[in-house]
Structures are given as C-alpha cells and as structure tokens.
Design a protein around this motif. Structure first.
Motif, mmCIF file in Angstrom:
data_model
loop_
_atom_site.group_PDB
_atom_site.id
_atom_site.type_symbol
_atom_site.label_atom_id
_atom_site.label_comp_id
_atom_site.label_asym_id
_atom_site.label_seq_id
_atom_site.Cartn_x
_atom_site.Cartn_y
_atom_site.Cartn_z
ATOM 1 N N ILE A 150 -1.793 -2.023 -6.151
ATOM 2 C CA ILE A 150 -0.388 -1.652 -6.285
ATOM 3 C C ILE A 150 0.146 -2.316 -7.538
ATOM 4 O O ILE A 150 -0.005 -3.527 -7.720
ATOM 5 N N GLN A 160 3.589 -2.952 -9.939
ATOM 6 C CA GLN A 160 5.046 -2.973 -9.995
ATOM 7 C C GLN A 160 5.437 -2.979 -11.462
ATOM 8 O O GLN A 160 4.779 -3.626 -12.279
ATOM 9 N N MET A 218 4.622 -0.330 -0.078
ATOM 10 C CA MET A 218 5.130 0.619 -1.065
ATOM 11 C C MET A 218 6.579 1.004 -0.770
ATOM 12 O O MET A 218 7.410 1.067 -1.676
ATOM 13 N N THR A 264 -3.492 7.774 -9.268
ATOM 14 C CA THR A 264 -2.241 7.496 -8.572
ATOM 15 C C THR A 264 -2.181 8.334 -7.305
ATOM 16 O O THR A 264 -2.473 9.526 -7.339
ATOM 17 N N TYR A 315 7.202 1.040 -8.159
ATOM 18 C CA TYR A 315 5.886 0.735 -7.611
ATOM 19 C C TYR A 315 5.007 1.969 -7.681
ATOM 20 O O TYR A 315 5.477 3.093 -7.483
ATOM 21 N N ARG A 316 3.721 1.749 -7.936
ATOM 22 C CA ARG A 316 2.726 2.817 -7.897
ATOM 23 C C ARG A 316 1.500 2.307 -7.146
ATOM 24 O O ARG A 316 1.078 1.170 -7.328
ATOM 25 N N LEU A 317 0.928 3.195 -6.380
ATOM 26 C CA LEU A 317 -0.288 2.911 -5.623
ATOM 27 C C LEU A 317 -1.438 3.657 -6.294
ATOM 28 O O LEU A 317 -1.313 4.841 -6.620
#
Length: 191
Positions: free
Chosen positions: A134, A136, A106, A74, A117-119
C-alpha cells in the motif's frame, strides 16, 4: 507497540511506554525541490538539479539491488482468494492479515483528508501473485518548511506471499518506482 504521532507522544510517555526510534530511508525521485531547499538561489538550483538527478539515476542503476522481474498492478481492493496466504506466517509473533483487514486499511486511509492511498498487487515474471503493498501520497513540508511543495510517497503496508518469488528489498524498490510514477518527489521506505 505503536507508531506514535507528535500530538499523542505525551500520552504514551505518561503511561511509561518504552520509547525507541526507527529510521526510514528516503528515496529521492525529483531532486529539484530538494536542491532548492539547500541552494536558495533558483537559477543555481535549476542548474544543479539535473546533475543531481543524473547522479541519482546512476546510483540506482549501479547499486539498486533487488529483483527486477517483479511488477506491480494497481487494484481497487484485496480479493478474498488471498486470505490463506495473508494468514500464513512463519514467525512466532504475527498479526493476522486478511483481505478484509487490507481493505479496511485502504478505506481508513482514503477517508483521511489530503492523503491518497493505492493498493498494488505484486506479480513475478510468471504472473503469479508474490505479495502486495500500500502506497500513500501526500504533500509534506519536510525539515520545518525548508523544502516547499514536496509530494511524498510512503510505503504504508506490505506483505510477501512467497519468499521464493519476492523479497523485502525488491518489494521496497518496486514501491519506490511506483511512487515516483505516481508523482511523488520522494518516497519514505522503512529501514
């Protein structure tokens, strides 16, 4: 082309856009909530869910496919050092990607109430960056409320930096694993 939501579909129809549908796959991680949707009697669902989970685990083990040497980490934002590989595409029609564009996605996603949301940066076994995705996560009642309190993950965007180090199937399976670890009961993956 666009991904149309229900309230706006009428506008696109009036504009005479050509309508076609694509399918998504749903990777189920926690069967209990889905089993309860089919078997209304909770004790029966409580008995059936572990059996379904065991079957899903066996299915993933036998036919999961994809590379298993990829790992995801992450990150808060896409570093600009990846602009060159994001812009490089071998297809005739492409969207231009950049770190700024990924970070904008993002920011817009995180501003949307009720959704998280996470990248993730994807690395290969040697630790080299192989791509990103990405995820969600949001609560979603599926199939007209048949399933209650289901947390759904969705693969929103992804890109592979080098075809030798990653492929679409491996990246999607890695995203599904990360989504499950993040607490999603199921993950929507593009077909």
């Amino acid at each position: 082309g666009t991904n149309v939501n229900v309230p706006s579909v009428g506008i696109y129809r009036k504009l005479k856009w050509v309508e076609f549908h694509t399918h998504n796959f749903i990777a189920i991680h926690n069967s209990r909530k889905f089993v309860q949707g089919f078997v209304r009697w909770s004790p029966a669902a409580a008995l059936a869910a572990p059996l379904v989970d065991a079957g899903l685990a066996l299915r993933r083990k036998l036919g999961g496919g994809g590379r298993h040497d990829l790992r995801a980490e992450t990150i808060d934002s896409m570093p600009t050092e990846f602009d060159a590989v994001l812009a490089r595409q071998a297809t005739p029609v492409v969207t231009h990607r950049s770190a700024a564009w990924v970070n904008w996605q993002m920011a817009v996603g995180r501003a949307n109430a009720g959704r998280e949301y996470r990248l993730y940066l994807v690395r290969d076994a040697a630790g080299e960056a192989a791509g990103y995705f990405i995820l969600q996560r949001m609560p979603m009642p599926l199939l007209s409320g048949r399933f209650k309190d289901v947390m759904v993950g969705a693969l929103r965007d992804w890109n592979i930096f080098d075809d030798e180090r990653a492929d679409a199937l491996s990246l999607a399976l890695l995203a599904a694993r990360e989504s499950a670890a993040w607490g999603a009961d199921a993950t929507l993956l593009p077909a």
